[in-house]
Design an enzyme around this catalytic site. Structure first.
Site, PDB file in Angstrom:
ATOM      1  N   HIS A 185       0.818  -1.201   0.000  1.00  0.00           N
ATOM      2  CA  HIS A 185       0.000   0.000   0.000  1.00  0.00           C
ATOM      3  C   HIS A 185       0.859   1.261   0.000  1.00  0.00           C
ATOM      4  O   HIS A 185       0.419   2.312  -0.486  1.00  0.00           O
ATOM      5  CB  HIS A 185      -0.938  -0.011   1.209  1.00  0.00           C
ATOM      6  CG  HIS A 185      -2.100  -0.929   1.050  1.00  0.00           C
ATOM      7  ND1 HIS A 185      -3.402  -0.537   1.260  1.00  0.00           N
ATOM      8  CD2 HIS A 185      -2.167  -2.242   0.694  1.00  0.00           C
ATOM      9  CE1 HIS A 185      -4.224  -1.567   1.026  1.00  0.00           C
ATOM     10  NE2 HIS A 185      -3.484  -2.612   0.709  1.00  0.00           N
TER      11      HIS A 185
ATOM     12  N   VAL B 291       1.434   3.628  -4.166  1.00  0.00           N
ATOM     13  CA  VAL B 291       0.887   4.982  -4.287  1.00  0.00           C
ATOM     14  C   VAL B 291       2.037   5.992  -4.191  1.00  0.00           C
ATOM     15  O   VAL B 291       2.630   6.153  -3.125  1.00  0.00           O
ATOM     16  CB  VAL B 291      -0.155   5.263  -3.179  1.00  0.00           C
ATOM     17  CG1 VAL B 291      -0.701   6.686  -3.314  1.00  0.00           C
ATOM     18  CG2 VAL B 291      -1.282   4.247  -3.238  1.00  0.00           C
TER      19      VAL B 291
ATOM     20  N   GLY C 111       4.992   5.712  -4.963  1.00  0.00           N
ATOM     21  CA  GLY C 111       6.292   5.120  -4.683  1.00  0.00           C
ATOM     22  C   GLY C 111       6.564   4.924  -3.206  1.00  0.00           C
ATOM     23  O   GLY C 111       5.768   5.292  -2.332  1.00  0.00           O
TER      24      GLY C 111
ATOM     25  N   ASP D 123       7.836   6.146  -0.436  1.00  0.00           N
ATOM     26  CA  ASP D 123       8.319   7.423   0.093  1.00  0.00           C
ATOM     27  C   ASP D 123       7.836   7.735   1.500  1.00  0.00           C
ATOM     28  O   ASP D 123       8.015   8.853   1.991  1.00  0.00           O
ATOM     29  CB  ASP D 123       7.909   8.570  -0.842  1.00  0.00           C
ATOM     30  CG  ASP D 123       6.393   8.747  -0.951  1.00  0.00           C
ATOM     31  OD1 ASP D 123       5.653   7.942  -0.329  1.00  0.00           O
ATOM     32  OD2 ASP D 123       5.951   9.675  -1.654  1.00  0.00           O
TER      33      ASP D 123
ATOM     34  N   HIS E 184      -0.446 -13.001  -0.053  1.00  0.00           N
ATOM     35  CA  HIS E 184      -1.652 -13.483   0.631  1.00  0.00           C
ATOM     36  C   HIS E 184      -1.444 -14.863   1.245  1.00  0.00           C
ATOM     37  O   HIS E 184      -2.353 -15.381   1.908  1.00  0.00           O
ATOM     38  CB  HIS E 184      -2.827 -13.504  -0.343  1.00  0.00           C
ATOM     39  CG  HIS E 184      -3.327 -12.133  -0.691  1.00  0.00           C
ATOM     40  ND1 HIS E 184      -4.203 -11.879  -1.723  1.00  0.00           N
ATOM     41  CD2 HIS E 184      -3.057 -10.912  -0.128  1.00  0.00           C
ATOM     42  CE1 HIS E 184      -4.469 -10.589  -1.778  1.00  0.00           C
ATOM     43  NE2 HIS E 184      -3.783  -9.982  -0.828  1.00  0.00           N
ATOM     44  N   THR E 185      -0.277 -15.431   1.054  1.00  0.00           N
ATOM     45  CA  THR E 185       0.058 -16.683   1.741  1.00  0.00           C
ATOM     46  C   THR E 185      -0.011 -16.514   3.256  1.00  0.00           C
ATOM     47  O   THR E 185      -0.167 -17.496   3.982  1.00  0.00           O
ATOM     48  CB  THR E 185       1.458 -17.173   1.323  1.00  0.00           C
ATOM     49  OG1 THR E 185       1.747 -18.390   1.999  1.00  0.00           O
ATOM     50  CG2 THR E 185       2.547 -16.176   1.693  1.00  0.00           C
TER      51      THR E 185
ATOM     52  N   ASP F  66      -4.429 -21.717   3.204  1.00  0.00           N
ATOM     53  CA  ASP F  66      -4.819 -22.821   4.073  1.00  0.00           C
ATOM     54  C   ASP F  66      -4.516 -22.436   5.517  1.00  0.00           C
ATOM     55  O   ASP F  66      -3.435 -21.936   5.831  1.00  0.00           O
ATOM     56  CB  ASP F  66      -4.037 -24.081   3.685  1.00  0.00           C
ATOM     57  CG  ASP F  66      -4.434 -25.280   4.515  1.00  0.00           C
ATOM     58  OD1 ASP F  66      -3.856 -25.445   5.608  1.00  0.00           O
ATOM     59  OD2 ASP F  66      -5.315 -26.040   4.086  1.00  0.00           O
TER      60      ASP F  66
ATOM     61  N   SER G   4      -1.286 -23.171   7.160  1.00  0.00           N
ATOM     62  CA  SER G   4      -0.094 -22.552   6.589  1.00  0.00           C
ATOM     63  C   SER G   4      -0.192 -21.033   6.613  1.00  0.00           C
ATOM     64  O   SER G   4       0.619 -20.350   5.996  1.00  0.00           O
ATOM     65  CB  SER G   4       0.084 -23.035   5.137  1.00  0.00           C
ATOM     66  OG  SER G   4       1.194 -22.466   4.521  1.00  0.00           O
TER      67      SER G   4
ATOM     68  N   ASP H 233       5.007 -19.422   2.063  1.00  0.00           N
ATOM     69  CA  ASP H 233       5.270 -20.586   1.219  1.00  0.00           C
ATOM     70  C   ASP H 233       4.357 -20.535  -0.008  1.00  0.00           C
ATOM     71  O   ASP H 233       3.639 -19.549  -0.212  1.00  0.00           O
ATOM     72  CB  ASP H 233       5.087 -21.890   2.005  1.00  0.00           C
ATOM     73  CG  ASP H 233       3.670 -22.062   2.567  1.00  0.00           C
ATOM     74  OD1 ASP H 233       2.747 -21.367   2.078  1.00  0.00           O
ATOM     75  OD2 ASP H 233       3.482 -22.881   3.478  1.00  0.00           O
TER      76      ASP H 233
END
Length: 329
Positions: free
Chosen positions: A69, A73, A75, A77, A191-192, A248, A251, A256
């Site tokens: 995030h 937006v 860069g 900074d 999102h792992t 999962d 996990s 991973d």
């Protein structure tokens, strides 16, 4: 022939990930060596992150999201860190971003040791790197020397991909950052270790897919849809805040490639993720490659490094803030 073409494409991706942009020419390996008295800046950051991770392993998900995030937006900074009305932090996509307190803790420790030396922008990148390693990801190096933005943090500038974005929409967003489709697929792999809430999927995937009352997204595995609707996200307002793991559950705190295996089984939670494996999607083969090999372990850090060098400020640009949530005066 298809296998050869894909192998050649992957080679090109690796080369592209290694290419350094002109705008990052002043970033350096070990930029802070000798600049903080006898202190090893990166070791100080690492110690603070390690202490936090030991009691709050979910911090890795917060920091990965914060980096995305931030860098997505204007860069990398430090604009996302600024408090106040109308700042990036107040934009709807950023209201649930977390990890600011850790950035502040690291900054306070470094200011105690060497005031005015280490930028908040570098702290964001270093803390994420260290958390990824602690969560089972590969160790990787990042170049430092970023400067913090000076009086630029606007909520109106925040236009990030949403949970229902198509592959085309996500590709366009990452393309505007100078990143390719492989970068996109890898970075969504963050999102792992992520979570969302039922409110993000009840309407779009479970109960009114395509705007039709009672319709469930057919791309979602029927068994998972049943579990979500019966136990996790029943169709009542009180379930809106219930947590849904993006990987999962067993996990969910480990960096991973299980996330991609979930997409193969039609068990991606957010549409933006499952769309990567949609029929005919240009990214489908990338998901297969990352799910069926160990390539994610070394390609993910490369994509994070590339993201961390988007539109950075260096040299005499910007400033080094005294505290991360407000500009210097």
């Amino acid at each position: 022939m298809a296998h050869t073409a894909r192998a050649a494409f992957l080679l090109l991706v690796v080369v592209a990930l290694a290419v350094l942009g002109v705008a990052t020419a002043q970033l350096q390996d070990g930029f802070y060596k000798g600049r903080c008295g006898g202190n090893d800046v990166e070791a100080v950051v690492q110690s603070v992150v390690k202490a936090r991770f030991s009691r709050d392993p979910a911090i890795v998900a917060h920091l990965l999201r914060l980096q995305f995030h931030e860098c997505g937006v204007n860069g990398c900074d430090g604009g996302l860190l600024i408090d106040g009305p109308g700042t990036e932090k107040t934009a709807p996509p950023n209201l649930s971003v977390k990890g600011y307190d850790l950035i502040a803790d690291v900054k306070a420790e470094l200011e105690r040791r060497c005031p005015g030396v280490v930028s908040c922008s570098d702290i964001e990148i270093l803390t994420t790197r260290d958390a990824v390693r602690l969560a089972g990801g590969n160790a990787y190096t990042v170049r430092t020397g970023r400067r913090d933005s000076r009086r630029q943090s606007r909520a109106a500038d925040v236009n990030l991909p949403g949970p229902e974005s198509t592959v085309a929409q996500s590709t366009a967003f990452f393309g505007n950052l100078g990143l390719g489709q492989m970068d996109m697929v890898l970075l969504l792999g963050a999102h792992t270790v992520g979570v969302t809430h039922c409110s993000a999927i009840k309407s779009s995937r479970l109960y009114s897919y395509g705007g039709k009352a009672g319709a469930t997204d057919p791309s979602l595995d029927p068994y998972y849809a049943f579990v979500y609707k019966t136990y996790v996200c029943p169709n009542k307002p009180s379930s809106d805040g219930n947590v849904v793991f993006l990987d999962d559950q067993h996990s969910a705190l480990k960096v991973d490639n299980t996330f991609y295996k979930m997409l193969q089984r039609r068990r991606g939670v957010l549409s933006v993720d499952q769309n990567l494996y949609g029929h005919g999607a240009s990214t489908r083969w990338m998901v297969d490659m990352l799910a069926n090999t160990d390539n994610f372990s070394w390609l993910f850090p490369k994509a994070l490094v590339k993201l961390s060098e988007v539109n950075v400020l260096t040299g005499t640009q910007g400033e080094v803030r005294k505290v991360c949530n407000r500009f210097n005066y």
